[in-house]
Enzyme design. Structure first.
Site, short mmCIF file in Angstrom:
data_model
loop_
_atom_site.label_atom_id
_atom_site.label_comp_id
_atom_site.label_asym_id
_atom_site.label_seq_id
_atom_site.Cartn_x
_atom_site.Cartn_y
_atom_site.Cartn_z
N CYS A 112 -17.02 -42.56 24.82
CA CYS A 112 -16.94 -44.01 24.57
C CYS A 112 -15.51 -44.52 24.40
O CYS A 112 -15.28 -45.72 24.43
CB CYS A 112 -17.76 -44.38 23.34
SG CYS A 112 -19.50 -43.93 23.46
N HIS A 381 -22.32 -52.49 25.27
CA HIS A 381 -21.46 -51.31 25.21
C HIS A 381 -21.58 -50.50 26.50
O HIS A 381 -22.23 -49.46 26.55
CB HIS A 381 -21.87 -50.45 24.00
CG HIS A 381 -21.07 -49.21 23.81
ND1 HIS A 381 -19.79 -49.05 24.30
CD2 HIS A 381 -21.37 -48.04 23.18
CE1 HIS A 381 -19.34 -47.85 23.96
NE2 HIS A 381 -20.30 -47.21 23.30
N CYS A 419 -2.76 -55.65 15.11
CA CYS A 419 -4.19 -55.41 15.24
C CYS A 419 -4.51 -53.99 15.70
O CYS A 419 -3.68 -53.33 16.31
CB CYS A 419 -4.81 -56.40 16.21
SG CYS A 419 -4.72 -58.10 15.63
N GLY A 426 -18.74 -39.80 21.86
CA GLY A 426 -19.78 -38.80 21.79
C GLY A 426 -19.21 -37.40 21.68
O GLY A 426 -18.09 -37.15 22.10
#
Length: 461
Positions: A112, A381, A419, A426
């Site tokens: 991810c 996602h 930021c 995973g």
């Protein structure tokens, strides 16, 4: 009164030391994404993945007037598609977008975190001097490439507990996080509700328009279109087509309530707390980020959206893979010479509400600084694209906030001044990057007053 450059002091207004290499900062001059659509039933269910990537790659060139032949490399984060096929699709997408054959393309897979890893790889290559301009991108079509294991599993995995945990379904790891760290069902549903509320508000106010590139595609006829506008609708009976445009995320539920979420049954464990409502959506989409040296951006007259300050990738227990942000964020912040309190905004991936809530509580972050425009539970996602999407969302929000926001972190996001963007991955990993708002930096902001000159030798009269 003597003025001296400030050194790397966490919490200082200048946070890190400026040097003669100031012009060699790696900066981001453009960041765009497609809308994110529900896989198999959303706006991109009949769209080829390479068309999604081509759309955002082309936008980078058109909106910056960049000569595509100047790009040193295109790195694309992607997760589910077979490696060789997706590499070919990405190369094809570059041609669709107008890049010449001289511009290379490669893919990267850190689960991810892949989209963010692609951006980080390009930043590192520019910093190393391999090239001056590069593109970090992300792509995923979970319609075309659903999550699945291909081939047999090595029986050796039974000997190694952590290797075996790498095979756990992500939803099971979510239940593990909730159980191990005491995250309640109500906390998870509340986080999901807030994600949808914020994403719906951001959409209604037009906040995503600066980052979203509408996509022209085709779609087999559907009876009901909710919160979507399509590029082309094809009636399967007549073959008739009507041009339309997909321009908004189609998974956001503006009217969802806690009561609605409470009715949903657990998916991965009979008495569990992880539901379809407090998990990220399975989505299709792409994003792309254009990076270059600051000196070159200034020479070209390009606006600087942000500065790539630091990146960290970490490993965690695969059984609770979602806790990666709680480890990656502090590491990236430390590498940037900052502290968590220095961060103005955080963009943390909402793979599951359980891990999102845990990481927020573990790091003691202000909820008003995190995912201010919603997250993956509402927006979606698409695994390989989420990192690039978060970078785009974060930088455009920092730009809107102006001088009140300097640092952001993407696990990702620091503050309005600085930021952070962050992603869990995973098999037990996490990655985070610290970004600084581009127009906050100038040649003099490294100066601060000191009452005495402590740098002079005692021997000097």
């Amino acid at each position: 009164m003597i003025w001296l450059p400030s050194f790397c002091l966490a919490g200082d207004s200048a946070a890190y030391q400026r040097t003669a290499a100031f012009g060699d900062d790696v900066v981001i001059v453009a960041a765009y994404r497609t809308p994110l659509c529900k896989s198999k039933r959303g706006g991109f269910k009949d769209t080829h993945p390479d068309d999604l990537l081509a759309t955002v790659l082309k936008a980078l060139i058109e909106k910056t007037n960049l000569n595509p032949s100047e790009v040193g490399d295109i790195v694309v984060g992607t997760v589910l598609a077979p490696g060789s096929q997706r590499a070919s699709e990405c190369r094809m997408a570059a041609f669709y977008a107008g890049f010449p054959e001289t511009v290379p393309v490669r893919t990267v897979n850190r689960q991810c975190s892949s989209g963010l890893q692609a951006v980080a790889d390009v930043a590192a290559a520019i910093k190393a001097g391999f090239y001056d301009i590069g593109i970090g991108a992300g792509l995923e079509s979970m319609t075309a490439n659903p999550m699945a294991w291909e081939g047999s599993i090595n029986p050796k995995v039974k000997i190694f507990a952590q290797a075996q945990d790498c095979l756990l379904p992500m939803g099971v790891t979510s239940e593990n996080v909730a159980h191990r760290y005491g995250v309640t069902r109500q906390e998870q549903d509340q986080a999901a509700l807030e994600s949808h509320r914020r994403a719906a508000a951001a959409t209604a106010s037009g906040k995503f328009k600066d980052e979203i590139i509408p996509v022209a595609t085709k779609m087999v006829f559907v009876l009901e279109l909710i919160n979507m506008s399509f590029t082309k609708i094809v009636d399967p009976k007549t073959g008739d087509e009507k041009p339309v445009t997909i321009s908004v995320d189609d998974g956001i539920r503006p009217n969802v309530t806690m009561s609605d979420l409470a009715k949903l049954k657990p998916v991965f464990k009979k008495d569990g707390t992880t539901t379809a409502g407090n998990s990220s959506q399975v989505s299709d989409g792409a994003g792309a980020v254009l990076l270059m040296k600051r000196s070159l951006a200034l020479l070209k007259g390009l606006p600087i959206l942000g500065v790539f300050r630091s990146f960290a990738a970490v490993g965690v227990d695969p059984a609770v893979m979602g806790v990666g942000p709680a480890v990656a964020i502090p590491a990236a912040v430390k590498f940037a010479g900052l502290e968590l309190d220095d961060i103005d905004l955080f963009e943390i991936n909402e793979a599951f509400a359980s891990q999102f809530v845990y990481c927020r509580k573990k790091l003691e972050l202000d909820p008003e600084k995190i995912n201010v425009n919603g997250g993956a539970m509402a927006i979606g996602h698409p695994l390989g694209a989420t990192g690039a999407r978060c970078v785009a969302t974060l930088l455009h929000e920092m730009k809107r906030r102006g001088k009140d926001c300097r640092f952001g972190c993407h696990d990702l996001q620091l503050t309005a001044q600085m930021c952070i963007t962050n992603l869990n991955a995973g098999t037990g990993m996490g990655a985070a990057a610290v970004l600084e708002r581009g127009d906050y930096c100038d040649d003099l902001c490294n100066a601060r007053k000191v009452e005495t000159n402590n740098l002079l030798s005692k021997d000097v009269p």
